[in-house]
Design an enzyme around this catalytic site. Structure first.
Site, PDB file in Angstrom:
ATOM      1  N   GLU B  60       0.828  -1.215   0.000  1.00 36.69           N
ATOM      2  CA  GLU B  60       0.000   0.000   0.000  1.00 36.69           C
ATOM      3  C   GLU B  60       0.858   1.260   0.000  1.00 36.69           C
ATOM      4  O   GLU B  60       0.497   2.263  -0.620  1.00 36.69           O
ATOM      5  CB  GLU B  60      -0.957  -0.006   1.207  1.00 36.69           C
ATOM      6  CG  GLU B  60      -2.047  -1.071   1.134  1.00 36.69           C
ATOM      7  CD  GLU B  60      -1.551  -2.481   1.466  1.00 36.69           C
ATOM      8  OE1 GLU B  60      -0.405  -2.609   1.949  1.00 36.69           O
ATOM      9  OE2 GLU B  60      -2.305  -3.440   1.247  1.00 36.69           O
ATOM     10  N   HIS B 129     -11.027  -6.310   8.314  1.00 39.96           N
ATOM     11  CA  HIS B 129     -11.790  -5.996   7.093  1.00 39.96           C
ATOM     12  C   HIS B 129     -13.051  -5.212   7.427  1.00 39.96           C
ATOM     13  O   HIS B 129     -14.044  -5.291   6.712  1.00 39.96           O
ATOM     14  CB  HIS B 129     -12.175  -7.279   6.344  1.00 39.96           C
ATOM     15  CG  HIS B 129     -11.014  -8.131   5.973  1.00 39.96           C
ATOM     16  ND1 HIS B 129     -10.392  -8.977   6.857  1.00 39.96           N
ATOM     17  CD2 HIS B 129     -10.333  -8.260   4.808  1.00 39.96           C
ATOM     18  CE1 HIS B 129      -9.398  -9.603   6.253  1.00 39.96           C
ATOM     19  NE2 HIS B 129      -9.332  -9.179   5.016  1.00 39.96           N
TER      20      HIS B 129
END
Lengths: 416, 339
Positions: B60, B129
C-alpha cells in the site's frame, strides 16, 4: 559457528580515539571493472554490484572502459560547481553558527554525486533528491540568493517559511521538494517515471537516498514497483558510511553492498566510486541510456564519505574518529578532479585558488543580497497569515476563519 | 436514468472520467484483470488497457507513493486500497507527502490523487476488514475525506473527487455496496432498486464536495451521521416515532457545518452516529462544533452513538455494530431529557 543462536550487533571499525580503519571497504583498481552493453541482462552483469567502478587512477589519469572522455572544459565547469557547492556550504555553516539561520546540512565530501549526476541527466529528467543534494539545485539553475532566502525563511523564501533550511524545491529545474521524512521520495520517482512511460515520453526520473534510509519500507516499495513495471528510473544510494551516529552496517551494509539490493528483483546494481566525478558521470549515463531504451531501472550505490557532521545539530566527534575523512581511501572528490586536471595540463593550483576566492566572493555577495529580504531578527518579515495558503487548491472555510482569528490576535499585540 | 448499485455507480464514475480525460488512471491490488475484489473496476482494463488500469503489488505504501509520483507528472491517479484496514502501510505517504506537497512547495508541486477504499463492517470481515478509520484522515490538513451513503452520491462525489486538484480519501461503506441496510441483519437484504438514490444517470455529473444533505426532514431531533448509519438512523427514528431530521454529512472534510448548525438550531436536539469507535472519533469534532454554535438552542446534551472502543470482533459483529437498537436508545436518551 557457535552451537547456540546469538545476535550480531554491528559495530563500526573505529570510534573516537581509534585509528580510522576502512579495511572493510572493498575497492577495485581504476579501470578494472568491465563496461557491459546497456542492453545486458541483469544476471549477466551482477559483477557491477560488487566491484567498484572507478575511472581516476592513483596517478590521477582517467583510465578504463568507463572513461567518459569528457572535454577538459566540461570538467572545469564541473569543478566550478563542486567548489561552489562546498564554498556555499562552508559559508552557510558559519552563518548557522552565528545564529543567523536555524539549521544547515552540508554536502562536504559528497559534492561529486549531485554535480556528476546532474550533468549526466537531461534537463527534462525529473530529480527526487535527498537533503544533501543541494548541488543538484545549483546545477539546475537555482540561484544562491534564492537558496539563502529559503534558509533564512525571509520574504523571498520560496517555501514562505514553511520548511526547514535546505528543503528547497524547483519546478523550473525539475527538482522535487525535499521532505524531512526519509526515502519517501523514492516511490515518487518510480511513479513519475511510470507516468512518463504511460504518456510515451522519454524523460526518466532519478532519486537519491542515503545508506541509512535503505532500511525504510519506501526504499523497498520503490524497488519492487520499479522492477515490476520496468520503470525508467535511476535509484541512487549515497553510501557515505554514516547515518548520524550509526555506520552503514546498521542499515545492513556489512555482508552485501547496497548496490546488490535490487538483484533479487532483477534490477541491475552498479557500485561506483562516489568521489570520482568521471566514474559517476559514466555509470549514470549508462543507466539513463538503459532506462530510455526500455531497459528499466538501475540501482547505483555511490561509495563516498560524509565529510562533515550530519547537520548543524550533530557533533560527529562523539561517535567517530576526528580524522576519519582524511583516511578515507577514496579521498575528496574536489581534490581528485583537481589533480586529474592538473596532471592533464588543464588546471593549476593557482587557478584553483583564484577560483576558490572568486566563489567565496560570489557567495558573500549573494549573502549580502539575501539579507535585504529579511533575516530571523531583522525585517522585512514574512506575513504569518500566509501560513494558511496552499494547504488546499480549494481551501475549506475554516482555514479562512482561522486566518482572520490569527490576524486579530496579532493586531492586538502581546496582551493576554 | 439507470438503476445502479453502489459498485456499479463507482465503476461508472471511473469509466466516465477515464473516457473524458486520458490522464486518469487506476491502480491497486486486483483492480485489473479481475476487476477488483468488490468488482468496482470490472471491465475498465478491457476498455482502457493495461497502462491505465494497473494491477499493483501488495504494497500500500508503494501504491500511494507511486500514485503521488504519477500525479506529479500530470496524471490523475485513482488508487484503490483494497480495504481501509490495509491503508496503514501507506499512511506515511498520505500524511507526510500527499497531504503536504502543495503546502511545502507553495503550490509548485501537487498531486491530485484520489484514494478509494472500502470501509465499515457488517460483512463478517473481522477486525482487519471492517474498520472505519475516517477520523485518522479528517485530522490531517491537506487532504479531503469523503464518504457517500448511496449510489447517486457515490458516483457524483467520486467524479468530483477525481477531478479535484486536492487529494481525496474516498471511503466506500462496503455493507451498502449492494443495497441500503437498516441495521437489522436478520431481515432479507434489500437492493438499491427500491431506493430513490439507486437511480443514477449514466453520464457525467458531480455532487459537490463540502455539502451535507438532509435525507429526511424533521423537527424534533437532528441526527448527524454518514455512511451505512444514514440508513440505520432513518430506520431507528421511524421505529422510535420521533420526527427526526437525518443529515448525511457526506463530506467529512471539508465539513458543511452550516447545514448541521441550522438544523440543530431548529430542533434543539442532536444525536451524532457513526460506525467508527467513539473515543476520539469524528463525532467528537461534530459535537464540539455544534455545541459551540448551537449551545443556547440546545434542549438536551448532544449525544454520540458509535462503535464500541474495541477492535471489530468477528463473532460479535452485531453486538459491536451500532445498529437500530443502539441508535433508538440514543434517540430516546436525547429526547428523554426534555423537561
Amino acid at each position: 559457528m557457535a552451537n547456540k543462536s546469538r545476535l550480531h550487533i554491528p559495530k563500526p571499525t573505529a570510534r573516537p580515539g581509534d585509528e580510522p580503519d576502512f579495511s572493510y571497504l572493498d575497492l577495485s583498481p581504476a579501470g578494472s571493472v568491465d563496461k557491459p552493453p546497456v542492453a545486458s541482462r541483469t544476471r549477466d552483469i551482477e559483477y557491477l554490484s560488487s566491484g567498484l567502478v572507478r575511472v581516476l587512477d592513483e596517478e590521477h589519469h582517467a583510465v578504463g572502459p568507463w572513461n567518459p572522455t569528457l572535454d577538459p572544459s566540461a570538467l572545469q565547469v564541473a569543478m566550478r560547481w563542486m567548489m561552489l557547492n562546498r564554498v556555499f556550504d562552508q559559508r552557510m555553516w558559519q552563518i548557522q553558527r552565528q545564529g543567523r539561520i536555524s539549521f544547515y546540512m552540508e554536502a562536504a565530501g559528497e559534492e561529486a554525486v549531485s554535480i556528476a549526476q546532474g550533468m549526466a541527466l537531461r534537463p527534462g529528467d525529473m530529480c527526487f533528491p535527498s537533503y544533501r543534494n543541494q548541488g543538484l539545485y545549483m546545477y539546475r539553475g537555482m540561484n544562491l540568493v534564492d537558496m539563502m532566502c529559503q534558509c533564512l525563511s525571509n520574504t523571498r523564501d520560496m517555501c514562505k517559511g514553511r520548511q526547514l533550511p535546505i528543503m528547497y524545491h524547483s519546478k523550473e529545474g525539475n527538482v522535487f521538494s525535499i521532505s524531512g521524512n526519509l526515502a519517501t521520495q523514492y516511490p515518487h520517482a518510480v511513479g513519475w517515471a511510470m507516468a512518463s512511460a504511460i504518456k510515451g515520453e522519454d524523460h526518466i526520473a532519478a532519486s537519491w537516498v542515503g545508506d541509512g534510509s535503505t532500511a525504510e519500507a519506501d526504499f523497498h516499495h520503490a524497488l519492487t514497483f520499479a522492477a515490476v513495471y520496468q520503470a525508467p528510473v535511476i535509484l541512487n544510494v549515497v553510501n557515505n558510511q554514516w547515518a548520524i551516529s550509526t555506520f552503514q552496517g546498521t542499515a545492513g551494509g556489512e555482508r552485501r553492498a547496497f548496490a546488490a539490493r535490487g538483484l533479487g528483483l532483477g534490477i541491475p546494481g552498479i557500485r561506483v566510486d562516489g568521489n570520482d566525478l568521471l566514474a559517476i558521470y559514466a555509470v549514470t549515463v549508462w543507466a539513463a541510456d538503459r532506462a530510455r531504451r526500455g531497459g528499466g531501472p538501475t540501482l547505483i550505490e555511490l561509495v563516498t564519505y560524509r565529510g562533515g557532521a550530519h547537520s548543524t545539530s550533530d557533533d560527529p566527534t562523539k561517535y567517530r574518529p576526528k580524522d576519519e575523512w582524511a583516511a578515507f581511501p577514496l579521498g575528496d572528490p574536489i581534490e581528485r578532479l583537481k589533480n586529474h586536471l592538473i596532471v592533464e595540463g588543464h588546471w593549476s593550483e593557482d587557478k584553483h585558488e583564484a577560483l576558490n576566492e572568486e566563489l567565496k566572493a560570489e557567495v558573500m555577495a549573494a549573502w549580502k543580497e539575501a539579507q535585504q529580504y529579511g533575516t530571523m531578527t531583522e525585517g522585512p518579515f514574512l506575513d504569518p497569515s500566509t501560513m494558511f495558503d496552499d494547504v488546499y487548491a480549494e481551501p475549506p472555510k475554516r482555514l479562512e476563519s482561522q486566518r482572520r482569528r490569527m490576524l486579530d490576535l496579532e493586531k492586538n499585540g502581546g496582551g493576554i | 436514468m439507470a438503476q445502479m448499485n453502489m459498485i456499479e455507480a463507482i465503476r461508472s464514475a471511473m469509466d466516465v472520467v477515464m473516457d473524458k480525460d486520458p490522464n486518469v488512471i487506476v491502480l491497486g491490488q486486483d483492480v485489473g484483470y479481475f476487476g477488483g475484489v468488490f468488482r468496482c473496476t470490472d471491465g475498465l482494463l478491457r476498455k482502457y488497457g493495461d497502462h491505465r488500469v494497473i494491477d499493483a503489488p501488495i504494497a500500500e505504501g508503494g501504491i500511494v507513493g507511486a500514485a503521488i509520483g504519477m500525479g506529479l507528472n500530470g496524471l490523475r491517479p485513482v488508487a484503490e486500497i483494497q480495504f481501509a484496514d490495509y491503508i496503514y502501510p501507506g499512511f506515511d505517504q498520505v500524511v507526510s507527502e500527499l497531504a503536504r506537497i502543495r503546502y511545502r512547495s507553495c503550490g509548485e508541486f501537487w498531486s491530485p490523487v484520489t484514494i478509494r477504499t472500502p470501509c465499515g463492517g457488517g460483512i463478517r470481515g473481522g477486525q482487519t476488514h471492517s474498520q472505519s478509520p475516517e477520523a485518522i484522515f479528517t485530522h490531517v490538513s491537506g487532504i479531503k475525506t469523503v464518504m457517500p451513503s448511496n449510489p447517486y452520491d457515490a458516483k457524483g462525489l467520486l467524479i468530483a473527487s477525481i477531478e479535484s486538484d486536492d487529494p481525496i480519501i474516498f471511503f466506500e461503506p462496503k455493507r451498502i455496496y449492494n443495497g441500503p441496510f437498516d441495521g437489522d441483519p436478520e431481515k432479507p437484504a434489500v437492493s438499491w432498486a427500491s431506493h430513490p438514490k439507486g437511480e443514477v444517470p449514466e453520464g457525467y455529473y458531480t455532487v459537490p464536495i463540502g455539502k451535507a444533505e438532509i435525507v429526511r426532514p424533521g423537527d424534533e431531533l437532528t441526527i448527524v451521521t454518514y455512511g451505512t448509519l444514514v440508513h440505520v438512523a432513518a430506520a431507528a427514528a421511524e421505529a422510535v416515532g420521533v420526527d427526526a431530521e437525518v443529515i448525511d454529512v457526506r463530506s467529512l472534510s471539508p465539513l458543511d457545518a452550516d447545514t448541521l448548525i441550522e438544523s440543530v438550531k431548529k430542533t434543539g436536539r442532536c444525536l451524532i452516529a457513526h460506525e467508527a469507535t467513539r473515543f476520539g472519533g469524528y463525532g467528537a469534532e461534530l459535537s464540539a462544533t455544534l455545541q459551540r454554535e448551537c449551545f443556547y438552542y440546545l434542549e438536551a446534551p448532544i449525544r454520540r452513538v458509535g462503535g464500541w472502543d474495541t477492535p471489530y470482533p468477528h463473532a460479535f459483529e452485531w453486538q459491536y455494530f451500532p445498529g437500530k437498537k443502539r441508535l433508538a436508545a440514543g434517540i430516546r436518551k436525547v429526547m428523554e431529557t426534555a423537561a
